[in-house]
Enzyme design. Sequence first.
Site, PDB file in Angstrom:
ATOM      1  N   ASP A 215     -70.241  36.205 -73.680  1.00 26.95           N
ATOM      2  CA  ASP A 215     -69.538  35.103 -74.337  1.00 26.95           C
ATOM      3  C   ASP A 215     -69.719  35.184 -75.852  1.00 26.95           C
ATOM      4  O   ASP A 215     -70.415  36.067 -76.360  1.00 26.95           O
ATOM      5  CB  ASP A 215     -70.049  33.773 -73.766  1.00 26.95           C
ATOM      6  CG  ASP A 215     -68.982  32.707 -73.703  1.00 26.95           C
ATOM      7  OD1 ASP A 215     -67.996  32.778 -74.482  1.00 26.95           O
ATOM      8  OD2 ASP A 215     -69.111  31.786 -72.882  1.00 26.95           O
TER       9      ASP A 215
ATOM     10  N   GLU B   8     -65.410  38.474 -74.707  1.00 26.24           N
ATOM     11  CA  GLU B   8     -64.581  37.352 -75.176  1.00 26.24           C
ATOM     12  C   GLU B   8     -64.309  37.489 -76.669  1.00 26.24           C
ATOM     13  O   GLU B   8     -63.955  36.527 -77.350  1.00 26.24           O
ATOM     14  CB  GLU B   8     -65.257  36.021 -74.826  1.00 26.24           C
ATOM     15  CG  GLU B   8     -65.596  35.926 -73.345  1.00 26.24           C
ATOM     16  CD  GLU B   8     -65.547  34.517 -72.778  1.00 26.24           C
ATOM     17  OE1 GLU B   8     -65.338  33.572 -73.559  1.00 26.24           O
ATOM     18  OE2 GLU B   8     -65.694  34.371 -71.555  1.00 26.24           O
ATOM     19  N   TRP B   9     -64.446  38.671 -77.159  1.00 20.59           N
ATOM     20  CA  TRP B   9     -64.241  39.023 -78.567  1.00 20.59           C
ATOM     21  C   TRP B   9     -62.896  38.525 -79.096  1.00 20.59           C
ATOM     22  O   TRP B   9     -62.843  37.836 -80.133  1.00 20.59           O
ATOM     23  CB  TRP B   9     -64.433  40.516 -78.656  1.00 20.59           C
ATOM     24  CG  TRP B   9     -64.116  41.270 -79.898  1.00 20.59           C
ATOM     25  CD1 TRP B   9     -63.547  40.830 -81.055  1.00 20.59           C
ATOM     26  CD2 TRP B   9     -64.387  42.669 -80.095  1.00 20.59           C
ATOM     27  NE1 TRP B   9     -63.422  41.864 -81.951  1.00 20.59           N
ATOM     28  CE2 TRP B   9     -63.930  42.997 -81.397  1.00 20.59           C
ATOM     29  CE3 TRP B   9     -64.937  43.664 -79.313  1.00 20.59           C
ATOM     30  CZ2 TRP B   9     -64.027  44.298 -81.908  1.00 20.59           C
ATOM     31  CZ3 TRP B   9     -65.036  44.947 -79.828  1.00 20.59           C
ATOM     32  CH2 TRP B   9     -64.595  45.256 -81.117  1.00 20.59           C
TER      33      TRP B   9
ATOM     34  N   ASP C   5     -60.440  28.489 -72.082  1.00 23.23           N
ATOM     35  CA  ASP C   5     -60.934  28.421 -70.702  1.00 23.23           C
ATOM     36  C   ASP C   5     -59.890  27.784 -69.788  1.00 23.23           C
ATOM     37  O   ASP C   5     -59.220  26.812 -70.166  1.00 23.23           O
ATOM     38  CB  ASP C   5     -62.202  27.568 -70.629  1.00 23.23           C
ATOM     39  CG  ASP C   5     -63.426  28.290 -71.167  1.00 23.23           C
ATOM     40  OD1 ASP C   5     -63.302  29.435 -71.618  1.00 23.23           O
ATOM     41  OD2 ASP C   5     -64.510  27.678 -71.131  1.00 23.23           O
TER      42      ASP C   5
END
Length: 401
Positions: free
Chosen positions: A148, A181-182, A210
């Site tokens: 994350d 999640e870059w 999300d």
Amino acid sequence: MIITKPADALNNGLALTPTMGWLHWERFMCNTDCTNDPKNCISEQLYMQMADIMASEGWKELGYDYVCIDDCWLASDRDSQKRLQPDPKRFPSGIKKLADYVHSKGLKLGIYEDVGHKTCAGYPGSLGYYDIDAKTFAEWGIDLLKFDGCNFDNLDQLVKGYIDMSNALNKTGRDIVYACEWPLYTWDGGLQPNYTAVRHYCNSWRNFADIYDSWSSIKSTIDWAADHQEIIVPAAGPGGWNDPDMLVIGNFGLSRNQAVTQMAIWAIMASPLIMSNDLRNIDGYSKSLLQNKYVIAVNQDALGAQGQRISKSNNFDIWKRELSGNSFALVFLNREEIGGPRSIAVILNDLGVDSSCKMSCVVTQILPTYEQWGRKNLTAVLQFTVNPTGSVMLRVEPFSN
């Protein structure tokens, strides 16, 4: 135009088709109250039970082979050697024994960490510990890392952290799928990600917010992907995938038609199929949809070409994905949220399926139900109805005697 030649991928030999499995986050979130809610709290018991079901109820055989831990598994501090450690009350056996258990079922174990100082829920992050954390995960027998992007100082630090963890994982010598999640946090920072770099270091990557258990969340995720497809599609292919987040089918917020739409669009986008639901109590319809072998075959097609929206008109979206063997998948999404089923008529020649239907082709409906539509030619008109917020998914392949 469907783009089938992606940029260079992370060269770890993994995720040659989109990953499939189960992740706790959307359904179970950060529930750490094992005293009052022992069946649903984030504990080793939860993952063992999901592994049991995935191994015994047909999930594994269809490709759902990752059991993934998300945030809130950690103890509040590292140990005396600065190694990560699980919460001792909720994971009394330790992660290594949990991994051994999952592996004994023929499945793989995924785990969660964060590029920054702390995870999104406030547990110890990996910043400054990338090498030791990667080594720890390898020693435990971890097969996938969801990494994350909360609690970093600046975007340069974020990007460097994702690259450093990728290199650290590769140095361990263990096969660990790297789910980043870059791009999500880069977009949030107001910049367009460098997808060539993202693909070079990651096996999959989140781009957008999300997912929630709601139709509005599914819609916004689909729309973001379509609106940015010229940027994100060229990056996708064997070894690296755009990840629109979890499948929420089998929970509370979607109608059957909306569940069909999520399954169809995730398959045509070559997305990871990572469920977040309670497999212990899933209803029969949702289970059959998630286990639909024809839809899974589209998602897992070896060509690895991500589908795109090719038309947006009269509140119908049409999506197309090129498949191996000169075949195609098509999805027709009815965007109306009022009224009844709506009719749509399309000529095959207008859908860009010439290589399938040069002479003649076979059209099969695979969602919402399986129906063989028979042999068609390029001038054939396909006319059918689509329910509000629902989708019809077709497979078109060359006719062979």
